[in-house]
Structures are given as C-alpha cells and as structure tokens.
Design a protein around this motif. Sequence first.
Motif, PDB file in Angstrom:
ATOM      1  N   ARG A 182       0.807  -1.058   0.103  1.00 43.62           N
ATOM      2  CA  ARG A 182       0.085   0.152  -0.073  1.00 43.62           C
ATOM      3  C   ARG A 182       0.940   1.290   0.012  1.00 43.62           C
ATOM      4  O   ARG A 182       0.652   2.218  -0.693  1.00 43.62           O
ATOM      5  N   ASP A 183       1.955   1.508   0.858  1.00 46.43           N
ATOM      6  CA  ASP A 183       2.772   2.536   0.988  1.00 46.43           C
ATOM      7  C   ASP A 183       3.501   2.611  -0.468  1.00 46.43           C
ATOM      8  O   ASP A 183       3.851   3.659  -0.926  1.00 46.43           O
ATOM      9  N   ARG A 184       3.944   1.543  -1.088  1.00 46.38           N
ATOM     10  CA  ARG A 184       4.766   1.616  -2.406  1.00 46.38           C
ATOM     11  C   ARG A 184       3.950   1.865  -3.370  1.00 46.38           C
ATOM     12  O   ARG A 184       4.529   2.734  -4.402  1.00 46.38           O
ATOM     13  N   TYR A 185       2.777   1.447  -3.606  1.00 43.82           N
ATOM     14  CA  TYR A 185       2.121   1.236  -4.839  1.00 43.82           C
ATOM     15  C   TYR A 185       0.713   2.017  -5.105  1.00 43.82           C
ATOM     16  O   TYR A 185       0.440   2.605  -5.915  1.00 43.82           O
ATOM     17  N   GLU A 186       0.213   2.328  -3.906  1.00 42.93           N
ATOM     18  CA  GLU A 186      -1.374   2.648  -3.884  1.00 42.93           C
ATOM     19  C   GLU A 186      -1.569   4.019  -4.844  1.00 42.93           C
ATOM     20  O   GLU A 186      -2.160   4.197  -5.768  1.00 42.93           O
ATOM     21  N   GLU A 187      -0.612   5.142  -4.428  1.00 48.33           N
ATOM     22  CA  GLU A 187      -1.024   6.136  -4.728  1.00 48.33           C
ATOM     23  C   GLU A 187      -0.416   6.283  -6.314  1.00 48.33           C
ATOM     24  O   GLU A 187      -1.021   6.968  -7.064  1.00 48.33           O
ATOM     25  N   ARG A 188       0.790   5.671  -6.679  1.00 48.96           N
ATOM     26  CA  ARG A 188       1.263   5.581  -8.203  1.00 48.96           C
ATOM     27  C   ARG A 188       0.298   5.067  -8.799  1.00 48.96           C
ATOM     28  O   ARG A 188      -0.066   5.076 -10.095  1.00 48.96           O
ATOM     29  N   ALA A 189      -0.285   3.855  -8.439  1.00 49.35           N
ATOM     30  CA  ALA A 189      -1.209   3.015  -9.224  1.00 49.35           C
ATOM     31  C   ALA A 189      -2.335   3.802  -9.673  1.00 49.35           C
ATOM     32  O   ALA A 189      -2.965   3.893 -10.857  1.00 49.35           O
ATOM     33  N   ARG A 190      -3.161   4.405  -8.638  1.00 52.06           N
ATOM     34  CA  ARG A 190      -4.177   5.313  -9.016  1.00 52.06           C
ATOM     35  C   ARG A 190      -3.928   6.440 -10.121  1.00 52.06           C
ATOM     36  O   ARG A 190      -4.444   6.657 -11.115  1.00 52.06           O
ATOM     37  N   ASP A 191      -2.614   7.024  -9.801  1.00 48.66           N
ATOM     38  CA  ASP A 191      -1.965   7.981 -11.062  1.00 48.66           C
ATOM     39  C   ASP A 191      -1.969   7.268 -12.168  1.00 48.66           C
ATOM     40  O   ASP A 191      -2.401   7.935 -13.315  1.00 48.66           O
TER      41      ASP A 191
END
Length: 202
Positions: A182-191
């Motif tokens: 979650r820390d590594r991927y969540e934000e970038r995945a949504r972008d």
Amino acid sequence: MDLVDRWVALAGPHTRHIGTELDERYGEPHRRYHTRAHLTAVLDLVDELAGHAAAPDLVRLAAWFHDAVYDPQRADNEERSARLAVRMLADTDLRETDVEEVVRLVELTAAHAPDEDDRNGQVLCDADLAILGAGPDQYAAYAAAVREEYAFVPEEFFRAGRAEVLNGLLKLPRLFHTPVARDRYEERARDNIRTELMLLNA
C-alpha cells in the motif's frame, strides 16, 4: 534459479513434471503480459510480502497457478486455472485443505478484493496488481502488452472494455492491502490508471 527449479524448491523434486508444464503454459506464444516474466515478478513480491501471509507457501503455489490458463477470448480464466490446480495438485502429497486454499486464492484473483482478515489473499492480490504501481515506462509497456493480447478486439471496443476495467479498479476502496504494498504502490497506481484512462478517452 530458473522457474522449474524454483517450483521444485517449493513443491519437491517428485513434482518437477508439474513445474515443467506450468512453465510451458506461461511461455505460450499468445501471451504478451501474462508471461514467465509476470509469474517471476509475482513470485518475487510474494517472497517479499511473505511475512504478512498466514501460509506463504500456499500463496506461492497459488501464484504459480493464478494465470496458468490464459485465453484472452474467454472470461473464465481464473476458474479454469483453479480447476487445473485441483487436477495437478492431486498428484502431490498436499493436504486436501491446502489444495482448497490454493484454489480459493486463484479464484480470488478474478476480483482482487480480499477480505480484511484474508492475509493470504491480500499478499497474492497485491503481488498480482503490483504492476499498476510501476514507474511510467514500465506501466506503459504493461498497458501495451495487454493491448497486444487483445489484438483481436477492434480499437473502439477495446477502449470501452479497458476503461470499464480501470474504472472498476479505481472504485475499489484500496488497490493494495498489505502495508508494504500500500505504501509503495497505491498512490502511483491510481495516478497510472487515471493517466491510462485519459489516453483511452483522448
């Protein structure tokens, strides 16, 4: 260590024939994204997240089977992969309850929505979806490879279908469930997903 050796290290030398067949499946010529490279990436991340899982080796087995059957012209690949797992794991000394857990995990990758207390499912789903949180170039290569797998679909219909999948992912309360992923991927995945949607709608 090649993939078959990696299977043997997990399941034992008496099951080498299973690992060999699975390796051949991920090498099928119609695959562009769901390949040996994808399997390797999933297995590597399962190893990294193993401390979160209740039964890491069962998650590893499920990772091997999760895309073992892949025909982009069908919508039941996860179900068929799960049935393959039942058939092939019957040829091992794995307990019936363990086989059932592997099957459940494979089927879970159809929706990628594990329960809050499903630690095994969270690890497998996070490993399978990690590509969504990759850097822009790697994500673009993934999206292009998916398009190649669906080359038989006319552009207009592909764009609509792909947008439906991506919007479905964005509607999930969270794409990743383990703290590390979650820390590594969540934000970038949504972008990445929003960017791909913008390109699809352009």
